[in-house]
Design a protein around this motif. Structure first.
Motif, PDB file in Angstrom:
ATOM      1  N   TYR A 195      80.732  49.363  -7.182  1.00 23.10           N
ATOM      2  CA  TYR A 195      81.898  49.996  -7.554  1.00 23.10           C
ATOM      3  C   TYR A 195      81.799  50.656  -8.857  1.00 23.10           C
ATOM      4  O   TYR A 195      81.121  49.944  -9.884  1.00 23.10           O
ATOM      5  CB  TYR A 195      83.216  49.152  -7.524  1.00 23.10           C
ATOM      6  N   THR A 196      82.202  51.681  -9.256  1.00 21.60           N
ATOM      7  CA  THR A 196      82.272  52.441 -10.370  1.00 21.60           C
ATOM      8  C   THR A 196      83.753  52.085 -11.171  1.00 21.60           C
ATOM      9  O   THR A 196      84.712  51.924 -10.412  1.00 21.60           O
ATOM     10  CB  THR A 196      82.044  53.834 -10.457  1.00 21.60           C
ATOM     11  N   GLY A 197      83.624  51.565 -12.401  1.00 22.01           N
ATOM     12  CA  GLY A 197      84.771  51.277 -13.243  1.00 22.01           C
ATOM     13  C   GLY A 197      84.817  49.905 -13.538  1.00 22.01           C
ATOM     14  O   GLY A 197      83.884  49.052 -13.378  1.00 22.01           O
ATOM     15  N   ALA A 198      86.049  49.353 -14.208  1.00 18.35           N
ATOM     16  CA  ALA A 198      86.116  47.991 -14.490  1.00 18.35           C
ATOM     17  C   ALA A 198      87.600  47.863 -14.511  1.00 18.35           C
ATOM     18  O   ALA A 198      88.368  48.505 -13.814  1.00 18.35           O
ATOM     19  CB  ALA A 198      85.672  47.932 -15.848  1.00 18.35           C
ATOM     20  N   GLY A 212      84.656  55.196  -0.401  1.00 17.13           N
ATOM     21  CA  GLY A 212      85.770  55.650  -1.472  1.00 17.13           C
ATOM     22  C   GLY A 212      86.766  54.857  -1.830  1.00 17.13           C
ATOM     23  O   GLY A 212      87.984  55.424  -2.061  1.00 17.13           O
ATOM     24  N   ILE A 213      86.844  53.562  -1.498  1.00 17.78           N
ATOM     25  CA  ILE A 213      87.832  52.585  -1.663  1.00 17.78           C
ATOM     26  C   ILE A 213      88.228  52.505  -3.075  1.00 17.78           C
ATOM     27  O   ILE A 213      87.351  52.611  -4.005  1.00 17.78           O
ATOM     28  CB  ILE A 213      87.605  50.815  -1.006  1.00 17.78           C
ATOM     29  N   LEU A 214      89.482  51.907  -3.349  1.00 20.45           N
ATOM     30  CA  LEU A 214      89.895  51.649  -4.561  1.00 20.45           C
ATOM     31  C   LEU A 214      90.078  49.978  -4.588  1.00 20.45           C
ATOM     32  O   LEU A 214      90.833  49.646  -3.770  1.00 20.45           O
ATOM     33  CB  LEU A 214      91.261  52.218  -5.258  1.00 20.45           C
ATOM     34  N   GLN A 247      81.565  41.376  -0.932  1.00 21.26           N
ATOM     35  CA  GLN A 247      81.989  42.762  -1.667  1.00 21.26           C
ATOM     36  C   GLN A 247      82.492  42.739  -3.135  1.00 21.26           C
ATOM     37  O   GLN A 247      83.033  43.514  -3.350  1.00 21.26           O
ATOM     38  CB  GLN A 247      83.051  43.468  -0.743  1.00 21.26           C
ATOM     39  N   HIS A 248      82.281  41.616  -3.699  1.00 21.99           N
ATOM     40  CA  HIS A 248      82.834  41.317  -4.877  1.00 21.99           C
ATOM     41  C   HIS A 248      81.785  40.342  -5.680  1.00 21.99           C
ATOM     42  O   HIS A 248      82.188  39.411  -5.712  1.00 21.99           O
ATOM     43  CB  HIS A 248      84.363  40.875  -4.993  1.00 21.99           C
ATOM     44  N   VAL A 249      80.846  41.001  -6.460  1.00 21.53           N
ATOM     45  CA  VAL A 249      79.968  40.163  -6.997  1.00 21.53           C
ATOM     46  C   VAL A 249      79.720  40.942  -8.623  1.00 21.53           C
ATOM     47  O   VAL A 249      79.553  42.105  -8.512  1.00 21.53           O
ATOM     48  CB  VAL A 249      78.650  40.013  -6.550  1.00 21.53           C
ATOM     49  N   HIS A 250      79.720  39.890  -9.652  1.00 27.11           N
ATOM     50  CA  HIS A 250      79.405  40.410 -10.853  1.00 27.11           C
ATOM     51  C   HIS A 250      78.027  40.032 -11.141  1.00 27.11           C
ATOM     52  O   HIS A 250      77.576  39.166 -12.012  1.00 27.11           O
ATOM     53  CB  HIS A 250      80.472  39.606 -11.844  1.00 27.11           C
ATOM     54  N   LEU A 251      77.143  41.215 -10.963  1.00 23.42           N
ATOM     55  CA  LEU A 251      75.723  41.104 -10.836  1.00 23.42           C
ATOM     56  C   LEU A 251      75.263  40.991 -12.371  1.00 23.42           C
ATOM     57  O   LEU A 251      74.110  40.091 -12.635  1.00 23.42           O
ATOM     58  CB  LEU A 251      75.135  42.563 -10.336  1.00 23.42           C
ATOM     59  N   ASP A 268      73.832  57.062  -5.658  1.00 20.73           N
ATOM     60  CA  ASP A 268      73.745  56.685  -4.136  1.00 20.73           C
ATOM     61  C   ASP A 268      74.363  55.425  -4.105  1.00 20.73           C
ATOM     62  O   ASP A 268      75.018  55.078  -2.712  1.00 20.73           O
ATOM     63  CB  ASP A 268      72.180  56.840  -3.588  1.00 20.73           C
ATOM     64  N   LYS A 269      74.495  54.579  -4.821  1.00 22.53           N
ATOM     65  CA  LYS A 269      74.608  53.208  -4.800  1.00 22.53           C
ATOM     66  C   LYS A 269      76.430  52.848  -4.978  1.00 22.53           C
ATOM     67  O   LYS A 269      76.685  51.683  -4.363  1.00 22.53           O
ATOM     68  CB  LYS A 269      73.966  52.190  -5.878  1.00 22.53           C
ATOM     69  N   ILE A 270      76.827  53.955  -5.352  1.00 19.72           N
ATOM     70  CA  ILE A 270      78.476  53.815  -5.815  1.00 19.72           C
ATOM     71  C   ILE A 270      79.108  54.062  -4.673  1.00 19.72           C
ATOM     72  O   ILE A 270      78.996  55.418  -3.995  1.00 19.72           O
ATOM     73  CB  ILE A 270      78.954  54.800  -7.013  1.00 19.72           C
ATOM     74  N   ILE A 271      79.842  53.156  -3.996  1.00 25.22           N
ATOM     75  CA  ILE A 271      80.559  53.477  -2.880  1.00 25.22           C
ATOM     76  C   ILE A 271      82.018  53.363  -2.913  1.00 25.22           C
ATOM     77  O   ILE A 271      82.906  53.326  -1.862  1.00 25.22           O
ATOM     78  CB  ILE A 271      80.206  52.488  -1.667  1.00 25.22           C
ATOM     79  N   GLY A 272      82.773  52.960  -4.162  1.00 29.38           N
ATOM     80  CA  GLY A 272      84.045  52.996  -4.570  1.00 29.38           C
ATOM     81  C   GLY A 272      84.275  52.930  -5.897  1.00 29.38           C
ATOM     82  O   GLY A 272      83.277  52.924  -6.723  1.00 29.38           O
TER      83      GLY A 272
END
Length: 388
Positions: A127-130, A191-193, A61-65, A150-154
């Protein structure tokens, strides 16, 4: 094309015993003892997995693609992920994010990268953001990104308690969490932060304040890097005791033996303190940078994190005495539940996605199937990315 995985011990994660698993297209169509090929199946391949374990594909759940880093100038930007970085780690689902650098890496590029990896064979989300607040987005708004993309989940990874963060106020974080929550409600997503927790002395203070002072449920917050130090682990346990989920970052085996607290060590400690394993997850921070800062804030060293560390932590949990079914929960069903990807991800069940990892007696990854497609065979990647 049908595939039968024959004779393996299936962990769903619960131990289902010796079963055959039928893959039909992208899904699992049957799980039962002694399934034989039938003419009605059409073309069928049988894979003998006797004396091996069959588990769900891992969720990272945390990868810098797009790569991360850059804390010591342009030459320290880490490289992009390629398909086999993911599949040879046993991972079949990744969530991409931006980190310190939300300028030369951006959301449009991250979305394109996620779509390319999806086309090549694995499942991708974002995730959207940085690090910074206000966060970079695709539509100009976190809520709108969640509803329309569609792909953004948090939203994440937003940095707190770190000298690299934008030092957001409690009010700014509350607004951001609210935007993510409502966007998740409207789109049917988690919708997680997703919060990057640094080594600063404030630790999780602002998160506890948000939980106490707002109506936003604790389930909307997922803090990561909680195994940064023992003090932060203890703070994480306090959060878990309130019903929260905490995420540990996988450690490179080469770092074990120094002052690094591995995810496996942190989880074993939490279990001894009475934290249910269902509230614990592991992510790799894959292709992010691991800078070492001196007393003046300068960079004295930097490394690149690896996706393969995720499964190494699972192995360490098994070697420490956890059953395989328990050890895989932090990288399968737990993140699937947190990210609202159940029932298709994180489990082996009829109707779930055919994301499967086969592990041999020595705990080595032998085979990987993603969306029903055989990507790793006998430990070797048989499907590579377009430019690998």
């Amino acid at each position: 094309m049908f595939t039968i995985l024959k004779g393996g011990n299936v962990f769903a994660p619960p131990d289902l015993g010796i079963k055959d698993v039928v893959i039909a297209g992208r899904q699992i169509s049957n799980i039962a003892p002694d399934i034989s090929p039938d003419w009605q199946y059409g073309e069928t391949q049988v894979v003998d997995v006797t004396d091996m374990s069959v588990v769900p594909g891992f969720i990272d759940q945390h990868v810098h693609l797009l790569g991360g880093g850059g804390e010591d100038g342009f030459a320290t930007r880490t490289p992009e992920v390629v398909l086999t970085d993911i599949t040879q780690a046993g991972t079949t689902t990744v969530v991409g994010c931006l980190g310190t650098d939300g300028i030369t890496r951006h959301m449009a590029g991250l979305l394109a990268k996620a779509r390319s990896l999806d086309e090549e064979g694995v499942t991708t989300y974002l995730y959207t953001g940085a690090y910074e607040v206000p966060p970079p987005t695709l539509t100009g708004n976190v809520r709108t990104d969640l509803v329309l993309i569609d792909k953004i989940i948090g939203c994440g990874e937003v940095a707190i308690s770190d000298h690299r963060s934008s030092q957001p106020s409690k009010e700014e974080l509350a607004r951001l969490a609210a935007e993510a929550r409502v966007g998740g409600l409207l789109s049917g997503k988690a919708g997680i932060l997703h919060l990057h927790i640094g080594a600063g002395p404030r630790q999780l203070n602002v998160l506890f304040e948000l939980i106490a002072e707002t109506e936003i449920p604790i389930s909307q917050f997922v803090p990561t890097h909680i195994n940064r130090n023992w003090e932060l682990i203890l703070e994480g346990i306090k959060l878990a005791n309130k019903g929260g989920v905490i995420d540990f970052t996988a450690a490179d085996p080469a770092d074990q033996g120094n002052e690094t607290i591995t995810a496996a060590q942190a989880i074993l400690f939490c279990l001894k303190q009475g934290v249910p394993i269902e509230q614990l997850t592991i992510s790799s921070d894959g292709h992010g940078s691991l800078p070492v800062f001196d007393g003046n804030g300068g960079v004295s060293g930097i490394k690149e994190s690896k996706l393969t560390c995720l499964y190494e932590e699972v192995k360490q949990l098994v070697l420490a005495g956890l059953s395989l079914g328990e050890a895989i929960k932090p990288v399968t069903i737990n993140p699937a539940r947190v990210l609202k990807l159940t029932p298709t991800k994180g489990t082996i069940a009829i109707g779930s996605d055919a994301d499967i990892v086969v592990i041999d007696k020595l705990l080595n990854i032998r085979h990987v199937f993603a969306k029903g497609r055989w990507l790793v065979r006998d430990g070797q990647a048989i499907v590579k990315g377009t430019f690998e």
